[in-house]
Design a protein around this motif. Structure first.
Motif, mmCIF file in Angstrom:
data_model
loop_
_atom_site.group_PDB
_atom_site.id
_atom_site.type_symbol
_atom_site.label_atom_id
_atom_site.label_comp_id
_atom_site.label_asym_id
_atom_site.label_seq_id
_atom_site.Cartn_x
_atom_site.Cartn_y
_atom_site.Cartn_z
ATOM 1 N N ARG A 1 67.907 59.880 86.434
ATOM 2 C CA ARG A 1 66.511 59.927 86.879
ATOM 3 C C ARG A 1 65.955 61.347 86.757
ATOM 4 O O ARG A 1 64.809 61.547 86.351
ATOM 5 C CB ARG A 1 66.396 59.406 88.310
ATOM 6 C CG ARG A 1 66.480 57.883 88.404
ATOM 7 C CD ARG A 1 66.155 57.377 89.792
ATOM 8 N NE ARG A 1 67.168 57.716 90.769
ATOM 9 C CZ ARG A 1 68.250 56.994 91.026
ATOM 10 N NH1 ARG A 1 68.470 55.881 90.360
ATOM 11 N NH2 ARG A 1 69.117 57.384 91.942
ATOM 12 N N GLN A 2 66.763 62.334 87.087
ATOM 13 C CA GLN A 2 66.336 63.734 86.970
ATOM 14 C C GLN A 2 66.093 64.102 85.510
ATOM 15 O O GLN A 2 65.091 64.741 85.179
ATOM 16 C CB GLN A 2 67.395 64.653 87.576
ATOM 17 C CG GLN A 2 67.030 66.119 87.516
ATOM 18 C CD GLN A 2 68.111 66.991 88.151
ATOM 19 O OE1 GLN A 2 68.865 66.550 89.009
ATOM 20 N NE2 GLN A 2 68.185 68.224 87.717
ATOM 21 N N GLU A 3 66.993 63.694 84.636
ATOM 22 C CA GLU A 3 66.828 63.969 83.202
ATOM 23 C C GLU A 3 65.577 63.291 82.659
ATOM 24 O O GLU A 3 64.847 63.879 81.850
ATOM 25 C CB GLU A 3 68.059 63.506 82.419
ATOM 26 C CG GLU A 3 69.290 64.357 82.656
ATOM 27 C CD GLU A 3 69.115 65.787 82.162
ATOM 28 O OE1 GLU A 3 68.572 65.977 81.045
ATOM 29 O OE2 GLU A 3 69.497 66.706 82.894
ATOM 30 N N ARG B 1 62.824 62.512 84.387
ATOM 31 C CA ARG B 1 61.671 63.279 84.879
ATOM 32 C C ARG B 1 61.456 64.531 84.037
ATOM 33 O O ARG B 1 60.328 64.845 83.634
ATOM 34 C CB ARG B 1 61.863 63.662 86.350
ATOM 35 C CG ARG B 1 61.608 62.531 87.328
ATOM 36 C CD ARG B 1 61.568 63.018 88.768
ATOM 37 N NE ARG B 1 62.809 63.633 89.204
ATOM 38 C CZ ARG B 1 63.834 62.985 89.744
ATOM 39 N NH1 ARG B 1 63.777 61.670 89.904
ATOM 40 N NH2 ARG B 1 64.918 63.633 90.125
ATOM 41 N N ASN B 2 62.535 65.251 83.745
ATOM 42 C CA ASN B 2 62.442 66.468 82.923
ATOM 43 C C ASN B 2 61.930 66.153 81.522
ATOM 44 O O ASN B 2 61.102 66.886 80.969
ATOM 45 C CB ASN B 2 63.787 67.177 82.844
ATOM 46 C CG ASN B 2 64.234 67.741 84.175
ATOM 47 O OD1 ASN B 2 63.433 67.941 85.084
ATOM 48 N ND2 ASN B 2 65.530 67.988 84.305
ATOM 49 N N MET C 1 76.020 64.455 93.263
ATOM 50 C CA MET C 1 74.985 63.737 92.539
ATOM 51 C C MET C 1 75.642 62.615 91.744
ATOM 52 O O MET C 1 76.610 62.844 91.029
ATOM 53 C CB MET C 1 74.243 64.713 91.609
ATOM 54 C CG MET C 1 73.300 64.036 90.654
ATOM 55 S SD MET C 1 72.479 65.119 89.466
ATOM 56 C CE MET C 1 71.459 66.108 90.501
ATOM 57 N N GLU D 1 71.400 59.310 89.713
ATOM 58 C CA GLU D 1 70.499 60.395 90.141
ATOM 59 C C GLU D 1 70.316 61.398 89.006
ATOM 60 O O GLU D 1 69.202 61.872 88.758
ATOM 61 C CB GLU D 1 71.066 61.093 91.379
ATOM 62 C CG GLU D 1 71.043 60.226 92.616
ATOM 63 C CD GLU D 1 71.859 60.823 93.758
ATOM 64 O OE1 GLU D 1 71.420 60.656 94.902
ATOM 65 O OE2 GLU D 1 72.915 61.446 93.507
ATOM 66 N N TRP D 2 71.397 61.729 88.330
ATOM 67 C CA TRP D 2 71.325 62.642 87.181
ATOM 68 C C TRP D 2 70.392 62.066 86.113
ATOM 69 O O TRP D 2 69.541 62.784 85.566
ATOM 70 C CB TRP D 2 72.730 62.866 86.617
ATOM 71 C CG TRP D 2 72.701 63.502 85.275
ATOM 72 C CD1 TRP D 2 72.572 64.830 84.990
ATOM 73 C CD2 TRP D 2 72.763 62.820 84.013
ATOM 74 N NE1 TRP D 2 72.547 65.015 83.628
ATOM 75 C CE2 TRP D 2 72.667 63.798 83.014
ATOM 76 C CE3 TRP D 2 72.895 61.490 83.649
ATOM 77 C CZ2 TRP D 2 72.696 63.475 81.665
ATOM 78 C CZ3 TRP D 2 72.921 61.169 82.307
ATOM 79 C CH2 TRP D 2 72.820 62.157 81.332
#
Length: 71
Positions: A8-10, A12-13, A1, A5-6
């Protein structure tokens, strides 16, 4: 990752958590952006940060064809 990407994930969370707390997405994104800028000032100089923010602001249009992107 990748780090992007990390991130974007954070994001979203964080938006899910904000929605669960009753915050509107637009307001949540503004607050997150403000917090990121404030924190970034602790590790980057203001001119560098301003240059990056200006570049991002000038390139918001996903449909725009920028000359530097052409082969």
């Amino acid at each position: 990752m990748s780090v992007y990407e990390w991130a974007r994930q954070e994001l979203r969370n964080s938006l899910v958590s904000a929605q669960e707390a009753g915050f509107e997405p637009g307001l949540s994104l503004r607050a997150l952006l403000s917090a990121v800028v404030q924190q970034s000032k602790t590790v980057r100089n203001a001119e560098d940060l301003a240059d990056e923010l200006q570049f991002l602001a000038e390139n918001l249009d996903d449909g725009e064809d920028y000359s530097f992107m052409r082969p």
